[in-house]
Write a protein that holds these residues in place. Sequence first.
Motif, short mmCIF file in Angstrom:
data_model
loop_
_atom_site.label_atom_id
_atom_site.label_comp_id
_atom_site.label_asym_id
_atom_site.label_seq_id
_atom_site.Cartn_x
_atom_site.Cartn_y
_atom_site.Cartn_z
N TYR A 1 0.84 -1.18 0.00
CA TYR A 1 0.00 0.00 0.00
C TYR A 1 0.88 1.24 0.00
O TYR A 1 2.00 1.24 0.51
N GLN B 1 0.66 5.35 1.13
CA GLN B 1 -0.16 6.28 1.90
C GLN B 1 0.60 7.55 2.20
O GLN B 1 1.70 7.50 2.76
N GLY C 1 -2.13 11.61 6.44
CA GLY C 1 -3.51 12.06 6.55
C GLY C 1 -4.40 11.67 5.39
O GLY C 1 -5.56 12.09 5.33
N MET C 2 -3.88 10.86 4.50
CA MET C 2 -4.64 10.50 3.30
C MET C 2 -5.01 9.03 3.30
O MET C 2 -4.66 8.28 4.21
N GLU C 3 -5.75 8.63 2.27
CA GLU C 3 -6.21 7.25 2.16
C GLU C 3 -5.07 6.26 1.95
O GLU C 3 -4.00 6.62 1.45
N LEU C 4 -5.38 5.03 2.29
CA LEU C 4 -4.44 3.92 2.09
C LEU C 4 -4.78 3.31 0.73
O LEU C 4 -5.87 2.80 0.52
N LEU D 1 -4.08 0.63 -2.34
CA LEU D 1 -3.47 -0.64 -2.73
C LEU D 1 -2.75 -0.46 -4.06
O LEU D 1 -3.36 -0.01 -5.04
N ASP E 1 -5.51 -0.80 -6.98
CA ASP E 1 -6.40 0.25 -7.46
C ASP E 1 -5.64 1.48 -7.92
O ASP E 1 -6.08 2.19 -8.82
N GLN F 1 4.72 7.00 2.21
CA GLN F 1 4.95 5.85 3.07
C GLN F 1 4.42 4.61 2.37
O GLN F 1 3.33 4.62 1.79
#
Lengths: 110, 114
Positions: B35, B37, B40-43, B45, B59, B88
């Motif tokens: 993943y 990331q 503060g944002m979405e994880l 894939l 995605d 990250q």
Amino acid sequence: LAKTTQPISMDSYEGQEVNITCSHNNIATNDYITWYQQFPSQGPRFIIQGYKTKVTNEVASLFIPADRKSSTLSLPRVSLSDTAVYYCLVGNTGRRALTFGSGTRLQVQP
Amino acid sequence: EADIYQTPRYLVIGTGKKITLECSQTMGHDKMYWYQQDPGMELHLIHYSYGVNSTEKGDLSSESTVSRIRTEHFPLTLESARPSHTSQYLCASSEWAGSGTEAFFGQGTRLTVV
């Protein structure tokens, strides 16, 4: 993976019970519902999982109605350390991948 | 305690360099994931594998590549790092199951491309 919808954010105070609801209208018959918790700069951590009715562990409870189109994560008596993002996931079976939505950002105030 | 390890934890590298982020798990899990990331944002894939010699794109489109030659090892490679790759990267694994299963995450690699 069934699409899930949950509130973007929630605020609470220490000692209160927090309920986060997730909608998953297209849940499949063999899908389980799983909740994860994520703190900043860390990977998500499994909290609880269920298929139907109610599941409880030392951290939380998970309520699932009979139609399974939604679920509610209940955190009893939250503390400041419960401030995190909470994700609801549905279906991680077979070859399907584990995908996370935007989650619910819970902020616990003193 | 989850037995999934990522190295390095932090990496600062210059533009154009080739890098490999390592991920290993000792739980015998068939499924592994990468993943991406931002704070503060979405994880998101970016890659996953459901077994040896299987890899799938996730995605989020990524210029990275992965390989799964051994069950326990799922490295991610960037042939030419760019500042836009700064993020990250989290690795995870889970069992192959007909019912729900728990995923375990590594500590993550924080990559900075300068």
